[in-house]
Design an enzyme around this catalytic site. Sequence first.
Site, PDB file in Angstrom:
ATOM      1  N   ASP A  29       0.733  -0.911   0.490  1.00 50.67           N
ATOM      2  CA  ASP A  29      -0.511  -0.164   0.240  1.00 50.67           C
ATOM      3  C   ASP A  29       1.343   1.568  -0.148  1.00 50.67           C
ATOM      4  O   ASP A  29       0.243   2.109  -0.384  1.00 50.67           O
ATOM      5  CB  ASP A  29      -0.618  -0.086   1.216  1.00 50.67           C
ATOM      6  CG  ASP A  29      -2.286  -0.491   1.031  1.00 50.67           C
ATOM      7  OD1 ASP A  29      -2.247  -1.505  -0.484  1.00 50.67           O
ATOM      8  OD2 ASP A  29      -2.510  -1.236   2.107  1.00 50.67           O
ATOM      9  N   LEU A  79     -11.194   7.839   0.096  1.00 53.26           N
ATOM     10  CA  LEU A  79     -10.775   9.240   1.508  1.00 53.26           C
ATOM     11  C   LEU A  79      -9.356   9.467   0.194  1.00 53.26           C
ATOM     12  O   LEU A  79      -8.173   9.015   0.035  1.00 53.26           O
ATOM     13  CB  LEU A  79     -10.838   8.123   2.345  1.00 53.26           C
ATOM     14  CG  LEU A  79     -11.599   8.103   3.307  1.00 53.26           C
ATOM     15  CD1 LEU A  79     -12.047   7.279   4.538  1.00 53.26           C
ATOM     16  CD2 LEU A  79     -13.483   8.987   3.476  1.00 53.26           C
ATOM     17  N   LYS A 122      -9.185   2.539  10.493  1.00 54.96           N
ATOM     18  CA  LYS A 122      -9.478   1.765   9.386  1.00 54.96           C
ATOM     19  C   LYS A 122      -8.923   0.853   8.628  1.00 54.96           C
ATOM     20  O   LYS A 122      -7.870   0.537   8.797  1.00 54.96           O
ATOM     21  CB  LYS A 122      -8.213   3.415   7.851  1.00 54.96           C
ATOM     22  CG  LYS A 122      -8.991   3.242   6.576  1.00 54.96           C
ATOM     23  CD  LYS A 122      -7.726   4.149   5.640  1.00 54.96           C
ATOM     24  CE  LYS A 122      -7.735   3.857   4.468  1.00 54.96           C
ATOM     25  NZ  LYS A 122      -7.927   2.403   3.893  1.00 54.96           N
ATOM     26  N   ARG A 143     -17.635  -2.337  -3.855  1.00 58.68           N
ATOM     27  CA  ARG A 143     -17.853  -0.408  -4.197  1.00 58.68           C
ATOM     28  C   ARG A 143     -18.148  -1.224  -6.138  1.00 58.68           C
ATOM     29  O   ARG A 143     -18.425   0.342  -6.500  1.00 58.68           O
ATOM     30  CB  ARG A 143     -16.578   0.062  -3.472  1.00 58.68           C
ATOM     31  CG  ARG A 143     -16.181   1.636  -3.983  1.00 58.68           C
ATOM     32  CD  ARG A 143     -15.222   2.737  -2.747  1.00 58.68           C
ATOM     33  NE  ARG A 143     -13.868   1.631  -2.943  1.00 58.68           N
ATOM     34  CZ  ARG A 143     -13.355   2.304  -2.473  1.00 58.68           C
ATOM     35  NH1 ARG A 143     -13.020   3.459  -1.452  1.00 58.68           N
ATOM     36  NH2 ARG A 143     -11.973   1.699  -2.812  1.00 58.68           N
ATOM     37  N   CYS A 430      11.290 -32.361   3.526  1.00 62.55           N
ATOM     38  CA  CYS A 430      11.337 -33.926   4.603  1.00 62.55           C
ATOM     39  C   CYS A 430      10.919 -34.694   4.005  1.00 62.55           C
ATOM     40  O   CYS A 430      10.425 -34.949   3.174  1.00 62.55           O
ATOM     41  CB  CYS A 430      11.279 -33.828   5.899  1.00 62.55           C
ATOM     42  SG  CYS A 430      11.230 -34.847   7.008  1.00 62.55           S
TER      43      CYS A 430
END
Length: 672
Positions: A29, A79, A122, A143, A430
């Site tokens: 981010d 935002l 957030k 969204r 292994c």
Amino acid sequence: MNARISELREQLRYHNQKYYDEDAPEITDFEYDTLQRELRALEAAHPEDADPESPTRRVGGTASEKFSKVQHAYPLESLQDVFSFEELEDFFERVQGTLAQQAETESTTPIPEQAEYVVELKIDGLSVALEYENGVFVRGATRGDGQVGEDVTENLRTITDIPQRLEGAPPHLIVRGEVYMKKQVFEELNAALELAEKPLLANPRNAAAGSLRQKDSKVTAARRLSIFCFNIQNSDELPLESHVQALDYLKSLGFTVSPFYRLFGTAEEVCAEITRMGETRGELGFDIDGAVVKVNRFDQRAVLGSTAKFPRWAAAYKYPPEEKETVLKDIVITVGRTGVLTPNAVLAPVRLAGTTVSRATLHNRDFIRTLDVRIGDTVLVRKAGEIIPEILRIVPECRPLDAVPYEMPQVCPVCGAPVLDDEEEAAMRCTGAECPAQLLRNLMHFASRDAMDIDGCGQAVLQALIDAELIRSAADLYALEAEQVEKLDRMGKRSAKKLIDSIEASKTRDLSRLLFAFGIRHVGQKAGKILSNHFGSLDAVLNASEEELTEIRDIGGTTAQSIVQWRSQEQSQHLIERLREANVNFTGEKTAVSDLFAGKTIVVTGTLPTLSRKDANELIERLGGKASGSVSKKTSYVVAGEAAGSKLQKAADLGIPVLTEEEFLRMAAGTP
């Protein structure tokens, strides 16, 4: 156009697709936000290059073609990100300046000049809108690009935090929330995926987004998602005056709302709260990537308005990835449930993202070699995605003189079996057939339907048997007694007897199933059948040379080496002898290869009179042929029944011989 602006827009569009549409981001981010900030600065300096479709002016996602599209009645805005308290101070000044300017104009309903701010966590998840009609949940959508999203109603219904009916709700209500995955759920899912040898989920955010966008709602339900609701989209239709009132109202209706929201009157108080949240975020049961600051009063928000992409009344403070130096004190090896050896750094404790970090993964041998990490080095550490500690690089000038390159062990630190260098996966593995670290995974595979097919022997039961110290290898299953099993939680006499009977029945399974059940690298169901058909007994397989194994059709050199390596291990020999003592079947039906089918590719299509397609395909492979699902120039015969369809037509077009079931069975019996 400025070349750098064009380049940044293309990069951001690509990363938007990876993040929003594919749930598979390739950068952090912080790295994404850095690109966004650079582009915004360049666009401000070059207004002649303005573009309404720029990634700085649009929400990043798009509606997938997998789902019906939903036009949002109210836009789901993004935002504006800020990365320092200085930038946040600019936000406060813009808010107060706009409100002060408004106060100077004449108004019959004066709006207060001084704003109050709500600070919330957030949540790092996937934003959705929930729509209710007369208190009934009728639709939910992602969204998307803020204007158009995806209809994921059925998947959202599987989230228990979302109420399906509301008491005392208005006729129409649209609620916005963030779907997320709890850290514990994420860790449990990855543990289950590791057992199944499937790719692990990258992080909780991507896991939540990918889970919500499944076509099958049963998959979504199994992922145990959660949601925090943080906004009423149509608040203008309700008698609410502020954000705090709206959150309190949502709580009264039964929604799980954004936690720890508080109201503050000054910039100093807001910054102090953001600092407090940042220092304690590691203690939360879910991930956050920042704090959200919102103007509380709705009338003030109306004055402030929005840009093409962001509301001017809110800002998201993003915590930068914290990086610190510490000393790598040791490297320890853990053995995963699939036998992979993972090196882990033991660090001098350091505080990162709200928690004390003393360990970090070193991934694999190649990672250690690339970074040239050595015990005693000073290393730079950060938390990847605020979750997993990772080493970024070493600090060369701080390296001790006696530091030596690290070499991965050649034997398993848990059971002492030799380690296989798996070049395909860049992994050390292994080879122990009875390695305690792999016990649960090995037992699940051994008892699975395609292996020994032990009914009632699922993960929960096997884990209970391990916890009770009743089994330490697959052979111990055959020594279990009903009296021991019935004492386990949720078992009882009937369940215990059923399990013991199923274990007893598994002793008679064909050799091909046992060979597959051993979990030998590269020996799948098909190879198990080929080996069983060719040799007829486990002892013959164990005594065959590597050259003899390689000469068998469809048993390549890699598979032959795996078999030779596995059977040479002491643990494998011990397991075999204990299964022999338990009278587990070691023989199979040794089938002579039909000259008529040997090396031939045969396609079965349509409905045959007496044989199922599975039975027909198994017969083809037993007789040395290859069963295929598609017709091509390499196809030798097509066996056709009723409703054969396009495959029959393709066979005719290519001139491939077509057989009836009767003709096919005559050839299987050796008759042309």
